[in-house]
Design an enzyme around this catalytic site. Sequence first.
Site, PDB file in Angstrom:
ATOM      1  N   ASP A 137       0.844  -1.200   0.000  1.00 10.45           N
ATOM      2  CA  ASP A 137       0.000   0.000   0.000  1.00 10.45           C
ATOM      3  C   ASP A 137       0.875   1.243   0.000  1.00 10.45           C
ATOM      4  O   ASP A 137       1.656   1.461   0.934  1.00 10.45           O
ATOM      5  CB  ASP A 137      -0.891  -0.008   1.250  1.00 10.45           C
ATOM      6  CG  ASP A 137      -1.860   1.166   1.295  1.00 10.45           C
ATOM      7  OD1 ASP A 137      -1.881   1.971   0.345  1.00 10.45           O
ATOM      8  OD2 ASP A 137      -2.608   1.266   2.289  1.00 10.45           O
TER       9      ASP A 137
ATOM     10  N   GLU B  15      -1.665  -1.235  -3.890  1.00  7.56           N
ATOM     11  CA  GLU B  15      -2.781  -0.395  -3.429  1.00  7.56           C
ATOM     12  C   GLU B  15      -2.424   1.085  -3.502  1.00  7.56           C
ATOM     13  O   GLU B  15      -1.365   1.496  -3.027  1.00  7.56           O
ATOM     14  CB  GLU B  15      -3.103  -0.809  -1.984  1.00  7.56           C
ATOM     15  CG  GLU B  15      -4.221  -0.040  -1.330  1.00  7.56           C
ATOM     16  CD  GLU B  15      -4.554  -0.631   0.053  1.00  7.56           C
ATOM     17  OE1 GLU B  15      -4.404  -1.858   0.241  1.00  7.56           O
ATOM     18  OE2 GLU B  15      -4.954   0.147   0.937  1.00  7.56           O
TER      19      GLU B  15
ATOM     20  N   GLU C  93     -10.486   3.315  -1.080  1.00 11.75           N
ATOM     21  CA  GLU C  93     -10.708   3.927   0.228  1.00 11.75           C
ATOM     22  C   GLU C  93     -10.854   5.443   0.139  1.00 11.75           C
ATOM     23  O   GLU C  93     -11.344   6.067   1.071  1.00 11.75           O
ATOM     24  CB  GLU C  93      -9.566   3.577   1.198  1.00 11.75           C
ATOM     25  CG  GLU C  93      -8.260   4.233   0.828  1.00 11.75           C
ATOM     26  CD  GLU C  93      -7.115   3.836   1.743  1.00 11.75           C
ATOM     27  OE1 GLU C  93      -6.873   4.551   2.714  1.00 11.75           O
ATOM     28  OE2 GLU C  93      -6.481   2.793   1.488  1.00 11.75           O
TER      29      GLU C  93
ATOM     30  N   HIS D 212     -12.023  -1.761   3.357  1.00 12.84           N
ATOM     31  CA  HIS D 212     -10.953  -1.017   4.038  1.00 12.84           C
ATOM     32  C   HIS D 212     -11.438  -0.639   5.435  1.00 12.84           C
ATOM     33  O   HIS D 212     -12.579  -0.218   5.602  1.00 12.84           O
ATOM     34  CB  HIS D 212     -10.643   0.253   3.238  1.00 12.84           C
ATOM     35  CG  HIS D 212      -9.640   1.155   3.892  1.00 12.84           C
ATOM     36  ND1 HIS D 212     -10.000   2.150   4.778  1.00 12.84           N
ATOM     37  CD2 HIS D 212      -8.294   1.198   3.801  1.00 12.84           C
ATOM     38  CE1 HIS D 212      -8.902   2.777   5.193  1.00 12.84           C
ATOM     39  NE2 HIS D 212      -7.857   2.217   4.613  1.00 12.84           N
TER      40      HIS D 212
HETATM   41 MG   LIG Z   1      -4.686   1.952   1.932  1.00  8.45          MG
END
Ligand SMILES: [Mg+2]
Length: 383
Positions: A199, A225, A251, A301
């Site tokens: 991420d 991500e 998200e 998320h």
């Molecule tokens: Mg994230």
Amino acid sequence: MQKGDALRITEVIAHPLTHRLPASTQTSWGRYDRVSIMLVEVRTDTGIIGFGESLARFAPCAYAELVETALAPRLIGRDPRHIGANWELMRRALSGRAGGMLIEAIAGVDIALWDIAGKAAGQPVWRLLQGEGTRAVPVYAASVGWGDDDRAAEEEAVEFVGRGFTSLKVKIGAPVIAACRRIERIRAAVGDRVELTADANWAYDLDGAIAVGQALARNGYTWFEEPLRPEDEDGYRVLRRRCEVPLAAGESNYTLDQAAPLVTDRTLSVLQPNITRSGGITETLRMARLAAAHGVAYAPHVGMSGIICEAASLHVAAAMSNTRIMECPCSANLFKSELADLAPGAARAEGGMLAVPEGPGLGLEINFDALSRMKALALEEVA
Ligand SMILES: [Mg+2]
């Protein structure tokens, strides 16, 4: 309550909440020492009370003001179970494109309305959603933190594996060369049998993301991500063609309209809405269904959100056929450990799975002592 009974909203109360983190946490976005959310309490004339949560990481008192002055007056006297109509009514509280604080505030109310609907029906929310009825959802540990110390990151990853997780998320950031080294070292530390994802919290430009994507592919990571800022949709499309690792994001979206472009053209392989940002259960369900229709996985998320976010996400995850895996943040979070207990009988994460709550509504019991303490800390900021 009997079928057909009247049920009216009498009060909508917003609780801004803050807690100090025992240890600060770092992503490529920044360092966090304290975290805030907003809890929404919706009362009815039958005594049924619903609770919801809004993502309100900064300025939680501003969110509370928005709920109590702009949303609550529209809802008083209405049937809380007419959730779609109530959602549209709230959306009209501000003009302009939907997004930001308004949709996060609506998310908290929407989740509370679903909680009431479940309690009024004597059913857990996942049953009202009439979906798959999955009883436990696979989760991944989040996250191995970003920072300078590769050795500490390796130890963190190994510790997650020792706790029974078979899937972990690794935070990465700039510079690219440090991220590539981190990607390789974590893979070496945990071996090939553990699933790894990365991420970036928008850390890169397109060239940087392409380079990092190559390192992720070489090391068998499952998804990349938020490599780019969420507005750069063309960048995501180019990256999709230049990067062998599947892309994940979501998200940062508030609405279905924002999620749709990269889902319908399958640029994303994994859609990750946060239910306390993306309009609550109602709008998140629309996003998850759109993803299902386009062969895109749904992976809720949770991040620094609280127990209501976790519970509401579990109910939606239980209903969807395209649920892949859910985030299970592992750092200390009083919004989970103290703010509410899942109803008796609910199990916590074991063996990489999280049980879906069984009690009526969301299946949560709020701890009001903890709520008062956290509210006092939030109000200190504006005193
Ligand atoms: Mg994230």
